[in-house]
Design a protein around this motif. Structure first.
Motif, PDB file in Angstrom:
ATOM      1  N   ARG A  24       0.882  -1.364  -0.005  1.00  0.00           N
ATOM      2  CA  ARG A  24      -0.078  -0.115  -0.005  1.00  0.00           C
ATOM      3  C   ARG A  24       0.816   1.366  -0.128  1.00  0.00           C
ATOM      4  NH1 ARG A  24      -4.476   0.276  -2.130  1.00  0.00           N
ATOM      5  NH2 ARG A  24      -6.325   0.536  -1.048  1.00  0.00           N
ATOM      6  N   SER A  25       2.031   1.402   0.762  1.00  0.00           N
ATOM      7  CA  SER A  25       2.744   2.409   0.821  1.00  0.00           C
ATOM      8  C   SER A  25       3.389   2.744  -0.642  1.00  0.00           C
ATOM      9  CB  SER A  25       4.092   2.325   1.834  1.00  0.00           C
ATOM     10  OG  SER A  25       4.913   1.314   1.265  1.00  0.00           O
ATOM     11  N   VAL A  26       3.770   1.857  -1.411  1.00  0.00           N
ATOM     12  CA  VAL A  26       4.169   2.092  -2.849  1.00  0.00           C
ATOM     13  C   VAL A  26       3.082   2.752  -3.552  1.00  0.00           C
ATOM     14  CG1 VAL A  26       4.954   1.023  -4.863  1.00  0.00           C
ATOM     15  CG2 VAL A  26       6.020   0.207  -2.813  1.00  0.00           C
ATOM     16  N   MET A  27       1.878   2.053  -3.518  1.00  0.00           N
ATOM     17  CA  MET A  27       0.844   2.942  -4.144  1.00  0.00           C
ATOM     18  C   MET A  27       0.483   4.279  -3.988  1.00  0.00           C
ATOM     19  SD  MET A  27      -0.527   0.440  -6.200  1.00  0.00           S
ATOM     20  CE  MET A  27      -2.243   0.318  -6.435  1.00  0.00           C
ATOM     21  N   THR A  28       0.593   4.455  -2.423  1.00  0.00           N
ATOM     22  CA  THR A  28       0.289   5.902  -2.078  1.00  0.00           C
ATOM     23  C   THR A  28       1.451   6.695  -2.431  1.00  0.00           C
ATOM     24  OG1 THR A  28      -0.649   5.009   0.130  1.00  0.00           O
ATOM     25  CG2 THR A  28       0.211   7.173   0.288  1.00  0.00           C
ATOM     26  N   MET A  29       2.762   6.306  -2.428  1.00  0.00           N
ATOM     27  CA  MET A  29       3.832   7.136  -2.884  1.00  0.00           C
ATOM     28  C   MET A  29       3.676   7.401  -4.448  1.00  0.00           C
ATOM     29  SD  MET A  29       7.780   5.971  -3.650  1.00  0.00           S
ATOM     30  CE  MET A  29       7.381   4.710  -4.935  1.00  0.00           C
ATOM     31  N   LEU A  30       3.248   6.524  -5.305  1.00  0.00           N
ATOM     32  CA  LEU A  30       3.148   6.737  -6.655  1.00  0.00           C
ATOM     33  C   LEU A  30       2.026   7.829  -6.890  1.00  0.00           C
ATOM     34  CD1 LEU A  30       3.513   3.264  -8.207  1.00  0.00           C
ATOM     35  CD2 LEU A  30       5.183   5.005  -8.335  1.00  0.00           C
ATOM     36  N   SER A  31       0.871   7.427  -6.169  1.00  0.00           N
ATOM     37  CA  SER A  31      -0.206   8.506  -6.304  1.00  0.00           C
ATOM     38  C   SER A  31       0.100   9.921  -5.926  1.00  0.00           C
ATOM     39  CB  SER A  31      -1.501   8.089  -5.474  1.00  0.00           C
ATOM     40  OG  SER A  31      -1.006   8.153  -4.125  1.00  0.00           O
ATOM     41  N   ARG A  32       1.149   9.995  -5.000  1.00  0.00           N
ATOM     42  CA  ARG A  32       1.492  11.562  -4.563  1.00  0.00           C
ATOM     43  C   ARG A  32       2.773  12.167  -5.348  1.00  0.00           C
ATOM     44  NH1 ARG A  32       1.140  10.508   1.675  1.00  0.00           N
ATOM     45  NH2 ARG A  32      -1.389  10.250   1.816  1.00  0.00           N
ATOM     46  N   THR A  33       3.313  11.359  -6.415  1.00  0.00           N
ATOM     47  CA  THR A  33       4.622  11.730  -6.934  1.00  0.00           C
ATOM     48  C   THR A  33       4.328  12.938  -7.864  1.00  0.00           C
ATOM     49  OG1 THR A  33       6.449  11.350  -8.092  1.00  0.00           O
ATOM     50  CG2 THR A  33       4.627   9.988  -8.660  1.00  0.00           C
ATOM     51  N   ALA A  34       5.128  13.794  -8.113  1.00  0.00           N
ATOM     52  CA  ALA A  34       4.825  15.063  -9.019  1.00  0.00           C
ATOM     53  C   ALA A  34       4.919  14.468 -10.335  1.00  0.00           C
ATOM     54  CB  ALA A  34       5.899  16.244  -8.745  1.00  0.00           C
ATOM     55  N   ASP A  35       5.813  13.306 -10.885  1.00  0.00           N
ATOM     56  CA  ASP A  35       5.844  13.024 -12.108  1.00  0.00           C
ATOM     57  C   ASP A  35       4.611  12.115 -12.338  1.00  0.00           C
ATOM     58  OD1 ASP A  35       8.424  13.991 -12.683  1.00  0.00           O
ATOM     59  OD2 ASP A  35       9.500  11.929 -12.131  1.00  0.00           O
ATOM     60  N   GLY A  36       4.497  12.017 -13.544  1.00  0.00           N
ATOM     61  CA  GLY A  36       3.183  10.979 -14.197  1.00  0.00           C
ATOM     62  C   GLY A  36       3.771   9.618 -13.618  1.00  0.00           C
ATOM     63  N   ALA A  37       3.066   8.861 -13.278  1.00  0.00           N
ATOM     64  CA  ALA A  37       3.338   7.658 -12.500  1.00  0.00           C
ATOM     65  C   ALA A  37       2.129   6.598 -13.226  1.00  0.00           C
ATOM     66  CB  ALA A  37       3.247   7.317 -11.227  1.00  0.00           C
ATOM     67  N   MET A  38       2.844   5.304 -13.841  1.00  0.00           N
ATOM     68  CA  MET A  38       1.795   4.231 -14.278  1.00  0.00           C
ATOM     69  C   MET A  38       2.368   3.074 -14.037  1.00  0.00           C
ATOM     70  SD  MET A  38       1.182   3.680 -18.546  1.00  0.00           S
ATOM     71  CE  MET A  38       2.812   3.468 -18.758  1.00  0.00           C
ATOM     72  N   LEU A  39       1.469   2.085 -13.359  1.00  0.00           N
ATOM     73  CA  LEU A  39       2.071   0.831 -12.968  1.00  0.00           C
ATOM     74  C   LEU A  39       1.460  -0.172 -13.828  1.00  0.00           C
ATOM     75  CD1 LEU A  39       3.750  -0.343 -10.592  1.00  0.00           C
ATOM     76  CD2 LEU A  39       1.486  -0.608  -9.448  1.00  0.00           C
ATOM     77  N   VAL A  40       2.280  -1.091 -14.283  1.00  0.00           N
ATOM     78  CA  VAL A  40       1.448  -1.952 -15.405  1.00  0.00           C
ATOM     79  C   VAL A  40       2.057  -3.611 -15.004  1.00  0.00           C
ATOM     80  CG1 VAL A  40       2.066  -2.606 -17.846  1.00  0.00           C
ATOM     81  CG2 VAL A  40       2.537  -0.217 -17.128  1.00  0.00           C
ATOM     82  N   ASP A  41       0.999  -4.309 -15.054  1.00  0.00           N
ATOM     83  CA  ASP A  41       1.241  -5.798 -14.759  1.00  0.00           C
ATOM     84  C   ASP A  41       2.015  -6.472 -15.808  1.00  0.00           C
ATOM     85  OD1 ASP A  41      -0.405  -6.439 -17.013  1.00  0.00           O
ATOM     86  OD2 ASP A  41      -2.378  -6.855 -15.598  1.00  0.00           O
ATOM     87  N   GLU A  42       2.153  -7.738 -15.632  1.00  0.00           N
ATOM     88  CA  GLU A  42       3.087  -8.465 -16.582  1.00  0.00           C
ATOM     89  C   GLU A  42       2.311  -8.561 -17.828  1.00  0.00           C
ATOM     90  OE1 GLU A  42       0.221 -11.287 -14.599  1.00  0.00           O
ATOM     91  OE2 GLU A  42       1.731  -9.753 -13.956  1.00  0.00           O
ATOM     92  N   GLY A  43       1.060  -8.465 -18.095  1.00  0.00           N
ATOM     93  CA  GLY A  43       0.543  -8.473 -19.258  1.00  0.00           C
ATOM     94  C   GLY A  43       0.714  -7.052 -20.007  1.00  0.00           C
ATOM     95  N   GLY A  44       1.057  -6.391 -19.286  1.00  0.00           N
ATOM     96  CA  GLY A  44       1.435  -4.940 -19.908  1.00  0.00           C
ATOM     97  C   GLY A  44       0.195  -3.895 -20.001  1.00  0.00           C
ATOM     98  N   ARG A  45      -1.004  -4.712 -19.059  1.00  0.00           N
ATOM     99  CA  ARG A  45      -2.075  -3.849 -18.877  1.00  0.00           C
ATOM    100  C   ARG A  45      -1.862  -2.649 -17.664  1.00  0.00           C
ATOM    101  NH1 ARG A  45      -3.261  -8.470 -19.730  1.00  0.00           N
ATOM    102  NH2 ARG A  45      -3.264  -9.139 -17.378  1.00  0.00           N
ATOM    103  N   VAL A  46      -2.364  -1.623 -17.656  1.00  0.00           N
ATOM    104  CA  VAL A  46      -2.156  -0.279 -16.630  1.00  0.00           C
ATOM    105  C   VAL A  46      -3.088  -0.675 -15.608  1.00  0.00           C
ATOM    106  CG1 VAL A  46      -2.546   2.169 -16.312  1.00  0.00           C
ATOM    107  CG2 VAL A  46      -1.836   1.481 -18.670  1.00  0.00           C
TER     108      VAL A  46
END
Length: 184
Positions: free
Chosen positions: A3-25
């Motif tokens: 959860r802390s990684v998800m929170t960090m990514l949601s708050r970063t000033a850079d655009g952030a995209m997390l993608v699974d092994e199938g390439g889906r966002v």
């Protein structure tokens, strides 16, 4: 995913995209929304390649079903940052610099890829303008850059202003300003 990684990514000033092994966002933060105009609900579940449709600086397709970045990340390796051309939801061309990292998953055999990206459109435009200016200032059948550089440094040392190619469609005042800029 922690959860802390998800929170960090949601708050970063850079655009952030997390993608699974199938390439889906699976995550798209607010900064990505501001940068490219797509809302999270527009991209979650879609293949990354369909969202970014990236091209290299040379105009070659970068995003594909056989993504080289995805393969490197799947193997646990990082990817040096790279530049790509994409489009905002409005159709506007946007150049982004992307840093990509593998993210460990709690589920065996799975991996996630984190892509952090920032807008570099202005820097790319400046680079292209500088390249065009260099071409315009070079005489036909121009000298190698090393000779031009030597001539400029000699001009500075003697206090002379560099010569401007006479065929340039510039007024005398514009040529004078350009010479002064070139002389520093």
């Amino acid at each position: 995913m922690d959860r802390s990684v998800m929170t960090m990514l949601s708050r970063t000033a850079d655009g952030a995209m997390l993608v699974d092994e199938g390439g889906r966002v699976i995550l798209w933060n607010k900064a990505a929304e501001r940068l490219l105009g797509f809302r999270a609900q527009d991209v979650i579940g879609r293949p990354c390649r369909e969202v970014l449709c990236g091209e290299t600086l040379g105009g070659q397709p970068l995003c594909s079903a056989s993504c080289a970045m995805g393969r490197k990340l799947a193997g646990g390796g990082g990817v040096r940052n790279y530049d790509m051309q994409t489009h905002a939801k409005s159709g506007r061309v946007v150049w982004i610099n992307i840093s990509s990292l593998p993210v460990p998953s709690r589920k065996k055999g799975r991996f996630l890829a984190m892509h952090l990206f920032r807008d570099i459109t202005k820097q790319i435009k400046i680079r292209r303008l500088a390249e065009e200016l260099h071409v315009l200032l070079s005489p036909p059948g121009g000298k190698p850059v090393s000779e031009t550089t030597k001539r400029r440094s000699t001009s500075r040392e003697t206090g002379e202003l560099p010569a401007i190619w006479s065929a340039l469609p510039l007024s005398n005042r514009e040529k004078e300003v350009l010479r002064l800029l070139a002389a520093g």
